[in-house]
Scaffold this motif. Structure first.
Motif, PDB file in Angstrom:
ATOM      1  N   THR A  26     -76.000  73.119 -70.434  1.00  0.00           N
ATOM      2  CA  THR A  26     -74.779  73.108 -69.621  1.00  0.00           C
ATOM      3  C   THR A  26     -73.947  71.874 -69.952  1.00  0.00           C
ATOM      4  O   THR A  26     -72.980  71.582 -69.280  1.00  0.00           O
ATOM      5  N   GLY A  27     -74.370  71.124 -70.964  1.00  0.00           N
ATOM      6  CA  GLY A  27     -73.602  69.941 -71.358  1.00  0.00           C
ATOM      7  C   GLY A  27     -74.234  68.649 -70.883  1.00  0.00           C
ATOM      8  O   GLY A  27     -73.594  67.598 -70.883  1.00  0.00           O
ATOM      9  N   LEU A  28     -75.504  68.706 -70.488  1.00  0.00           N
ATOM     10  CA  LEU A  28     -76.185  67.482 -70.045  1.00  0.00           C
ATOM     11  C   LEU A  28     -77.086  66.929 -71.154  1.00  0.00           C
ATOM     12  O   LEU A  28     -77.999  66.161 -70.899  1.00  0.00           O
ATOM     13  N   SER A  29     -76.805  67.343 -72.376  1.00  0.00           N
ATOM     14  CA  SER A  29     -77.515  66.826 -73.559  1.00  0.00           C
ATOM     15  C   SER A  29     -79.025  67.015 -73.487  1.00  0.00           C
ATOM     16  O   SER A  29     -79.797  66.085 -73.744  1.00  0.00           O
ATOM     17  N   SER A  30     -79.435  68.241 -73.156  1.00  0.00           N
ATOM     18  CA  SER A  30     -80.870  68.513 -73.124  1.00  0.00           C
ATOM     19  C   SER A  30     -81.449  68.488 -74.534  1.00  0.00           C
ATOM     20  O   SER A  30     -82.642  68.263 -74.718  1.00  0.00           O
ATOM     21  N   SER A  31     -80.604  68.684 -75.555  1.00  0.00           N
ATOM     22  CA  SER A  31     -81.160  68.624 -76.918  1.00  0.00           C
ATOM     23  C   SER A  31     -81.510  67.184 -77.278  1.00  0.00           C
ATOM     24  O   SER A  31     -82.417  66.949 -78.075  1.00  0.00           O
ATOM     25  N   ALA A  32     -80.817  66.217 -76.690  1.00  0.00           N
ATOM     26  CA  ALA A  32     -81.132  64.802 -76.977  1.00  0.00           C
ATOM     27  C   ALA A  32     -82.523  64.459 -76.456  1.00  0.00           C
ATOM     28  O   ALA A  32     -83.393  63.994 -77.197  1.00  0.00           O
ATOM     29  N   GLU A  82     -61.608  57.953 -74.044  1.00  0.00           N
ATOM     30  CA  GLU A  82     -62.407  58.542 -75.136  1.00  0.00           C
ATOM     31  C   GLU A  82     -62.813  59.983 -74.800  1.00  0.00           C
ATOM     32  O   GLU A  82     -62.728  60.876 -75.649  1.00  0.00           O
ATOM     33  N   ALA A  83     -63.232  60.210 -73.556  1.00  0.00           N
ATOM     34  CA  ALA A  83     -63.646  61.564 -73.174  1.00  0.00           C
ATOM     35  C   ALA A  83     -62.460  62.527 -73.311  1.00  0.00           C
ATOM     36  O   ALA A  83     -62.613  63.651 -73.806  1.00  0.00           O
ATOM     37  N   LEU A  84     -61.280  62.075 -72.894  1.00  0.00           N
ATOM     38  CA  LEU A  84     -60.100  62.943 -72.970  1.00  0.00           C
ATOM     39  C   LEU A  84     -59.695  63.181 -74.423  1.00  0.00           C
ATOM     40  O   LEU A  84     -59.327  64.293 -74.805  1.00  0.00           O
ATOM     41  N   GLU A  85     -59.806  62.139 -75.241  1.00  0.00           N
ATOM     42  CA  GLU A  85     -59.467  62.294 -76.660  1.00  0.00           C
ATOM     43  C   GLU A  85     -60.451  63.268 -77.332  1.00  0.00           C
ATOM     44  O   GLU A  85     -60.049  64.162 -78.081  1.00  0.00           O
ATOM     45  N   THR A  98     -66.671  60.718 -67.652  1.00  0.00           N
ATOM     46  CA  THR A  98     -66.816  61.145 -69.038  1.00  0.00           C
ATOM     47  C   THR A  98     -67.472  62.524 -69.005  1.00  0.00           C
ATOM     48  O   THR A  98     -68.185  62.859 -68.055  1.00  0.00           O
ATOM     49  N   ILE A  99     -67.173  63.338 -70.024  1.00  0.00           N
ATOM     50  CA  ILE A  99     -67.671  64.724 -70.041  1.00  0.00           C
ATOM     51  C   ILE A  99     -68.101  65.070 -71.463  1.00  0.00           C
ATOM     52  O   ILE A  99     -67.377  64.794 -72.417  1.00  0.00           O
ATOM     53  N   ASN A 100     -69.262  65.688 -71.593  1.00  0.00           N
ATOM     54  CA  ASN A 100     -69.707  66.152 -72.913  1.00  0.00           C
ATOM     55  C   ASN A 100     -69.264  67.594 -73.128  1.00  0.00           C
ATOM     56  O   ASN A 100     -68.323  68.050 -72.496  1.00  0.00           O
ATOM     57  N   THR A 101     -69.970  68.308 -74.002  1.00  0.00           N
ATOM     58  CA  THR A 101     -69.590  69.694 -74.264  1.00  0.00           C
ATOM     59  C   THR A 101     -70.149  70.600 -73.171  1.00  0.00           C
ATOM     60  O   THR A 101     -71.097  71.355 -73.381  1.00  0.00           O
ATOM     61  N   GLY A 102     -69.565  70.514 -71.999  1.00  0.00           N
ATOM     62  CA  GLY A 102     -70.017  71.322 -70.883  1.00  0.00           C
ATOM     63  C   GLY A 102     -69.062  71.123 -69.725  1.00  0.00           C
ATOM     64  O   GLY A 102     -68.050  70.431 -69.847  1.00  0.00           O
ATOM     65  N   GLN A 103     -69.423  71.713 -68.607  1.00  0.00           N
ATOM     66  CA  GLN A 103     -68.514  71.700 -67.464  1.00  0.00           C
ATOM     67  C   GLN A 103     -68.805  70.594 -66.455  1.00  0.00           C
ATOM     68  O   GLN A 103     -68.006  70.328 -65.577  1.00  0.00           O
TER      69      GLN A 103
END
Ligand code: PMV
Length: 325
Positions: free
Chosen positions: A99-105, A234-237, A276-281
């Motif tokens: 969901t964008g919480l970087s579980s792959s990390a 940075e998050a917005l960019e 800040t937001i990653n690839t998720g909601q």
């Protein structure tokens, strides 16, 4: 042999997006992150000559071993250890995945440390970080402690993460506002490949070195205002690159924007918070420890927020003695 490791996810303040080498997962730019205390993966790996086939169980569910990313990672470890023994992997997250919480990390960091140990390898932190990177780029930053820098590097051996400061260096908090547990439609492995299709990506890259220099300065000075302004910009960019890629990557939900606007309103009212937001909601709301109770209760009041996860800076990946099987 059997080994277990637990690993934190990490939140990137300056984000990794785009790769100069797909196979080796060499990033187009360096990145800066913080390990988070409450988004954790625990993984047990066992190599055993009695096993007839490889198996992976994720959150209680058996997964297909064919074409499985975890098994592909185990193949790297088997190659290094010069073994061909079958493996059993059991892994659990204490938070929603994809969901964008970087579980792959956290996932690949835990798998790397447990897998290497179970295979009898004795790797340094740098070697573990490099190995984790091959599984998932951001995983390399979950190996060292606290506040972390991943130097992009031009070869596999020079692209790894190291600790800038231990977790207790700076008492900032990441209050994660979960607005939905829907899984994202395009995962980051595919997303990175689209970075270059944004007309603005080259501009982003040209500004990156200076951005990293600045964020390191603000962390060193513990200048929360400058730090917060920079991570939000940075998050917005970063999202402007996603939105202007072909096909476009729009990860925000209406609820996401609601939380972003709320954070800005809180600032106008005098409470210092940034997002800040990653690839998720979901939205990472960053504040200072002294404000965490106030910020958490205000974020919880937003009706679109389903759950809040409070994270302080954390150590990197560690071996554990309690196995999952
Ligand atoms: O490691 P990956 O392939 O899941 O990519 C992570 C990308 C971001 O989370 C969006 C940014 C980052 O640096 O963590």
């Amino acid at each position: 042999m059997k080994a277990t490791a637990f690993a934190p996810s990490n939140i990137a303040f300056i984000k990794y997006w785009g790769r100069k080498d797909e196979e080796l997962r060499l990033p187009e730019n360096g990145s800066i992150s913080m390990n988070v205390s409450n988004l954790l993966t625990t993984t047990t790996v066992e190599f055993n000559t009695l096993f007839k086939q490889d198996s992976v169980t994720f959150s209680g569910k058996r997964e297909l071993a064919v074409n499985n990313r975890a098994i592909k990672h185990i193949d790297r470890i088997r190659k290094l250890a010069k073994i061909d023994t079958k493996v059993k992997i059991v892994t659990e997250n204490n938070f929603p995945t994809s969901t964008g919480l970087s579980s792959s990390a956290s996932g690949f960091a835990a798998l790397t440390v447990a897998g290497a140990k179970a295979a009898g390898l004795n790797l340094s932190e740098k070697e573990l970080s490099i190995l984790a990177r091959l599984g998932s780029g951001s995983a390399c930053r979950s190996i060292p402690d606290g506040f972390v820098e991943w130097v992009d590097g031009n070869t596999s051996d020079t692209s790894y993460a190291k600790s800038l400061y231990p977790p207790d260096y700076w008492d900032i908090v990441d209050v994660v506002a979960i607005v939905s547990i829907s899984k994202k439609d395009i995962d980051t492995t595919e997303g990175h490949k689209l970075a270059g299709t944004s007309p603005f990506f080259s501009t982003r890259l040209s500004l990156m070195k200076n951005k990293i220099k600045l964020i390191k300065k603000y962390i060193q000075e513990k200048n929360f205002t400058k730090f917060g302004e920079l991570i939000e910009a940075e998050a917005l960019e970063f999202h402007s690159i996603l939105i202007t890629s072909t096909p476009s990557l729009i990860y925000w939900f209406p609820q996401t924007i609601k939380v972003m606007k709320f954070v800005k309103t809180l600032r106008v009212e005098g409470l210092e918070v940034y997002f800040t937001i990653n690839t998720g909601q979901d939205v990472h709301v960053i504040c200072q420890q002294k404000n965490v109770e106030k910020v958490t209760s205000l974020v919880k009041e937003i009706k679109e927020v389903r759950e809040v996860i409070i994270n302080t800076p954390a150590n990197g990946t560690r071996l554990a003695s309690n196995h999952l099987f």
